[in-house]
Design a protein around this motif. Structure first.
Motif, PDB file in Angstrom:
ATOM      1  N   GLY A  33      11.013  -1.205   2.949  1.00  0.00           N
ATOM      2  CA  GLY A  33      11.818  -1.140   1.737  1.00  0.00           C
ATOM      3  C   GLY A  33      11.067  -1.663   0.521  1.00  0.00           C
ATOM      4  N   LEU A  34      10.310  -2.732   0.720  1.00  0.00           N
ATOM      5  CA  LEU A  34       9.509  -3.280  -0.372  1.00  0.00           C
ATOM      6  C   LEU A  34       8.514  -2.252  -0.882  1.00  0.00           C
ATOM      7  N   ARG A  35       7.815  -1.596   0.038  1.00  0.00           N
ATOM      8  CA  ARG A  35       6.829  -0.582  -0.362  1.00  0.00           C
ATOM      9  C   ARG A  35       7.495   0.580  -1.091  1.00  0.00           C
ATOM     10  N   ALA A  36       8.625   1.042  -0.567  1.00  0.00           N
ATOM     11  CA  ALA A  36       9.302   2.181  -1.183  1.00  0.00           C
ATOM     12  C   ALA A  36       9.760   1.838  -2.592  1.00  0.00           C
ATOM     13  N   ASP A  37      10.305   0.640  -2.770  1.00  0.00           N
ATOM     14  CA  ASP A  37      10.772   0.218  -4.090  1.00  0.00           C
ATOM     15  C   ASP A  37       9.621   0.153  -5.081  1.00  0.00           C
ATOM     16  N   LEU A  38       8.509  -0.449  -4.670  1.00  0.00           N
ATOM     17  CA  LEU A  38       7.381  -0.587  -5.588  1.00  0.00           C
ATOM     18  C   LEU A  38       6.678   0.750  -5.829  1.00  0.00           C
ATOM     19  N   ARG A  39       6.673   1.622  -4.838  1.00  0.00           N
ATOM     20  CA  ARG A  39       6.090   2.948  -5.055  1.00  0.00           C
ATOM     21  C   ARG A  39       6.872   3.710  -6.132  1.00  0.00           C
ATOM     22  N   ALA A  40       8.188   3.621  -6.079  1.00  0.00           N
ATOM     23  CA  ALA A  40       9.009   4.290  -7.102  1.00  0.00           C
ATOM     24  C   ALA A  40       8.747   3.688  -8.476  1.00  0.00           C
ATOM     25  N   LYS A  41       8.592   2.381  -8.545  1.00  0.00           N
ATOM     26  CA  LYS A  41       8.315   1.733  -9.827  1.00  0.00           C
ATOM     27  C   LYS A  41       6.913   2.076 -10.320  1.00  0.00           C
ATOM     28  N   ARG A  42       5.967   2.161  -9.402  1.00  0.00           N
ATOM     29  CA  ARG A  42       4.620   2.604  -9.783  1.00  0.00           C
ATOM     30  C   ARG A  42       4.680   3.982 -10.433  1.00  0.00           C
ATOM     31  N   GLN A  62       2.656   9.869 -20.365  1.00  0.00           N
ATOM     32  CA  GLN A  62       3.362  10.527 -21.465  1.00  0.00           C
ATOM     33  C   GLN A  62       3.088   9.845 -22.802  1.00  0.00           C
ATOM     34  N   ALA A  63       2.805   8.530 -22.751  1.00  0.00           N
ATOM     35  CA  ALA A  63       2.495   7.803 -23.982  1.00  0.00           C
ATOM     36  C   ALA A  63       1.075   8.058 -24.462  1.00  0.00           C
ATOM     37  N   GLY A  64       0.246   8.706 -23.639  1.00  0.00           N
ATOM     38  CA  GLY A  64      -1.100   9.067 -24.060  1.00  0.00           C
ATOM     39  C   GLY A  64      -2.221   8.363 -23.358  1.00  0.00           C
ATOM     40  N   PHE A  65      -1.907   7.446 -22.444  1.00  0.00           N
ATOM     41  CA  PHE A  65      -2.947   6.752 -21.687  1.00  0.00           C
ATOM     42  C   PHE A  65      -3.514   7.671 -20.597  1.00  0.00           C
ATOM     43  N   GLU A  66      -4.784   7.447 -20.248  1.00  0.00           N
ATOM     44  CA  GLU A  66      -5.293   7.992 -18.987  1.00  0.00           C
ATOM     45  C   GLU A  66      -4.950   6.977 -17.905  1.00  0.00           C
ATOM     46  N   VAL A  67      -4.296   7.425 -16.841  1.00  0.00           N
ATOM     47  CA  VAL A  67      -3.733   6.529 -15.849  1.00  0.00           C
ATOM     48  C   VAL A  67      -4.481   6.655 -14.529  1.00  0.00           C
ATOM     49  N   TYR A  68      -4.852   5.506 -13.959  1.00  0.00           N
ATOM     50  CA  TYR A  68      -5.437   5.460 -12.624  1.00  0.00           C
ATOM     51  C   TYR A  68      -4.341   4.974 -11.679  1.00  0.00           C
ATOM     52  N   ARG A  69      -3.664   5.923 -11.029  1.00  0.00           N
ATOM     53  CA  ARG A  69      -2.522   5.598 -10.199  1.00  0.00           C
ATOM     54  C   ARG A  69      -2.990   4.787  -8.991  1.00  0.00           C
ATOM     55  N   PRO A  70      -2.466   3.573  -8.812  1.00  0.00           N
ATOM     56  CA  PRO A  70      -2.985   2.693  -7.762  1.00  0.00           C
ATOM     57  C   PRO A  70      -2.523   3.098  -6.374  1.00  0.00           C
ATOM     58  N   ALA A  71      -3.372   2.851  -5.387  1.00  0.00           N
ATOM     59  CA  ALA A  71      -3.019   3.054  -3.984  1.00  0.00           C
ATOM     60  C   ALA A  71      -2.415   1.805  -3.376  1.00  0.00           C
ATOM     61  N   GLY A  72      -2.465   0.686  -4.111  1.00  0.00           N
ATOM     62  CA  GLY A  72      -1.910  -0.568  -3.624  1.00  0.00           C
ATOM     63  C   GLY A  72      -1.722  -1.557  -4.757  1.00  0.00           C
ATOM     64  N   VAL A 103       0.865  -1.181   0.000  1.00  0.00           N
ATOM     65  CA  VAL A 103       0.000   0.000   0.000  1.00  0.00           C
ATOM     66  C   VAL A 103       0.903   1.233   0.000  1.00  0.00           C
ATOM     67  N   PHE A 104       0.463   2.274  -0.709  1.00  0.00           N
ATOM     68  CA  PHE A 104       1.324   3.417  -0.967  1.00  0.00           C
ATOM     69  C   PHE A 104       0.706   4.722  -0.471  1.00  0.00           C
ATOM     70  N   ASP A 105       1.567   5.713  -0.361  1.00  0.00           N
ATOM     71  CA  ASP A 105       1.142   7.069  -0.010  1.00  0.00           C
ATOM     72  C   ASP A 105       0.399   7.043   1.328  1.00  0.00           C
ATOM     73  N   ASP A 106      -0.817   7.568   1.343  1.00  0.00           N
ATOM     74  CA  ASP A 106      -1.565   7.647   2.596  1.00  0.00           C
ATOM     75  C   ASP A 106      -2.523   6.476   2.803  1.00  0.00           C
ATOM     76  N   ALA A 107      -2.493   5.493   1.896  1.00  0.00           N
ATOM     77  CA  ALA A 107      -3.407   4.359   2.014  1.00  0.00           C
ATOM     78  C   ALA A 107      -3.047   3.508   3.224  1.00  0.00           C
ATOM     79  N   GLU A 108      -4.071   2.914   3.819  1.00  0.00           N
ATOM     80  CA  GLU A 108      -3.907   2.063   4.998  1.00  0.00           C
ATOM     81  C   GLU A 108      -4.620   0.745   4.751  1.00  0.00           C
ATOM     82  N   HIS A 109      -3.913  -0.356   4.999  1.00  0.00           N
ATOM     83  CA  HIS A 109      -4.583  -1.650   4.904  1.00  0.00           C
ATOM     84  C   HIS A 109      -5.260  -1.966   6.230  1.00  0.00           C
ATOM     85  N   VAL A 110      -6.570  -2.149   6.182  1.00  0.00           N
ATOM     86  CA  VAL A 110      -7.359  -2.476   7.373  1.00  0.00           C
ATOM     87  C   VAL A 110      -7.952  -3.870   7.184  1.00  0.00           C
TER      88      VAL A 110
END
Length: 389
Positions: free
Chosen positions: A291-300, A309-319, A210-217
């Motif tokens: 570390g796992l979260r930070a690595d995947l957040r950067a890749k996200r 940039q390629a022209g897609f509309e992107v829904y940036r995931p929270a997890g 889970v990324f940014d401000d998201a919380e797994h409950v």
């Protein structure tokens, strides 16, 4: 023979889209961002723990049916340390052959023919097949894009419940949309389950992604839900050893016993030496999970920005480690056709989201990419995808 060979419950399910797209990637030499598996192994000390178990003769013969005691204790300790949930490792933890078997065993155990099972659409493809094998009727409740994310309509969920509803099949963090249900949304789900006396099977395999401000409950942590919730976990996504197929459920003794009754006639046991390794993995320090979260957040972020940039509309995931895109800004609206042509056009493979829908038209213009790959692979994929702009 006039009668079809395949059981009619499975007649609608052919070869999975993942097999088709992976074969297409291999045939064309494309970068495979379709199927969700990492292209690097997990922690070296955990891999060595599996080797040590093999050499020491641990798990090379049938392990105990519920799973080795070391892993069941590690799962119980993990639930307590991360979420404050207390489970008896002997009566309330069951080890399975990955989350896929956990889903199958739970539905086969808990669903009678004719029971309705509510699932959040789009959904992981094995959900539909497992509901069908159990003789149930799946009732999709559709997550819809809104202001850059996919959201659950709680009124639609409530309206989907009938006198025939047996359980809700929940997935958060959610594959493929990347949605992480909020505490308020999960509280509403819990209240509905209690009011209508429903069971809930909740797939939480992406709990640590889970990324940014998201919380797994965990749903089982909410009032009144522990005794009616089967929680599914897995080592594959958290530790990047998807081929080991080590999963588990945690639930009340009664629910665990029911699921075990079905599971014992599926694989019976599996992944013997790997169970010892995952018992050690679950005890890794918090720094590993951070570390796992930070690595995947950067890749996200790398892939999401490249797709935009390629022209897609992107829904940036929270997890999770998938990003969903809308292809309509690129002048396309058929995800199947788009994904089948993408390897030739850009040398990249993705998955059409429509395969995750009962209402295929609702998912038609959406395409899913996986970002659980090496940074240099994602950078090359982004370069190739920019040909579409």
């Amino acid at each position: 023979m006039t009668r079809p060979l395949l059981n009619r419950r499975l007649a609608e399910f052919g070869t999975t889209i993942f097999a088709e797209m992976s074969a297409l990637a291999a045939r064309t030499g494309s970068i495979n961002l379709g199927q969700g598996f990492p292209d690097t192994d997990g922690p070296e000390e955990i891999r060595e723990a599996a080797v040590r178990a093999l050499r020491d003769g641990l798990g090379n013969q049938y392990p105990p049916g519920p799973g080795i005691p070391e892993l069941r204790r590690a799962v119980a300790d993990h639930q307590r340390e991360w979420y404050g949930l207390t489970y008896d490792p002997d009566a309330e933890v069951l080890v399975t052959a990955g989350a896929t078997e956990a889903i199958a065993a739970a539905l086969l155990a808990l669903v009678e023919p004719g029971d309705e099972v509510i699932a959040l659409e789009p959904y992981y493809d094995s959900y539909a097949a497992c509901v069908a094998m159990a003789g149930g009727t799946r009732v999709p409740v559709t997550l819809r894009p809104h202001e850059g994310a996919y959201v659950l309509d709680l009124d639609e969920l409530r309206a989907a419940v009938t006198d025939r509803t047996r359980l809700i099949l929940l997935n958060t963090p959610h594959n493929p949309t990347g949605t992480v249900l909020t505490r308020a949304e999960l509280t509403a789900v819990a209240e509905l389950a209690i009011e209508r006396d429903l069971l809930v099977v909740t797939d939480e395999v992406y709990e640590h992604l889970v990324f940014d401000d998201a919380e797994h409950v965990p749903l089982a942590s909410l009032p009144g839900m522990r005794e009616r919730t089967v929680t599914i976990g897995s080592a594959g996504k958290t530790f990047s050893f998807t081929g080991w197929k080590v999963g588990w459920i945690t639930a009340s003794p009664e629910l665990t016993a029911a699921v075990r009754s079905a599971k014992q006639f599926l694989t019976y046991v599996s992944s013997g030496p790997f169970q010892y390794a995952i018992a050690e993995a679950l005890r890794l320090p918090a720094a590993y999970f951070d570390g796992l979260r930070a690595d995947l957040r950067a890749k996200r972020d790398l892939l999401s920005e490249g797709l935009a940039q390629a022209g897609f509309e992107v829904y940036r995931p929270a997890g999770t480690y998938f990003v969903t895109t809308d292809i309509r800004p690129l002048g396309a609206d058929d995800g199947f056709a788009f994904c089948r042509s993408l390897p030739e056009r850009a040398g990249v493979v993705a998955i059409p989201n429509a395969v995750f829908y009962d209402h295929r038209e609702a998912g038609a213009p959406f395409v899913r990419f996986a970002f659980c790959k090496k940074t240099e692979v994602l950078e090359e994929a982004v370069t190739r995808l920019k040909r579409l702009a």
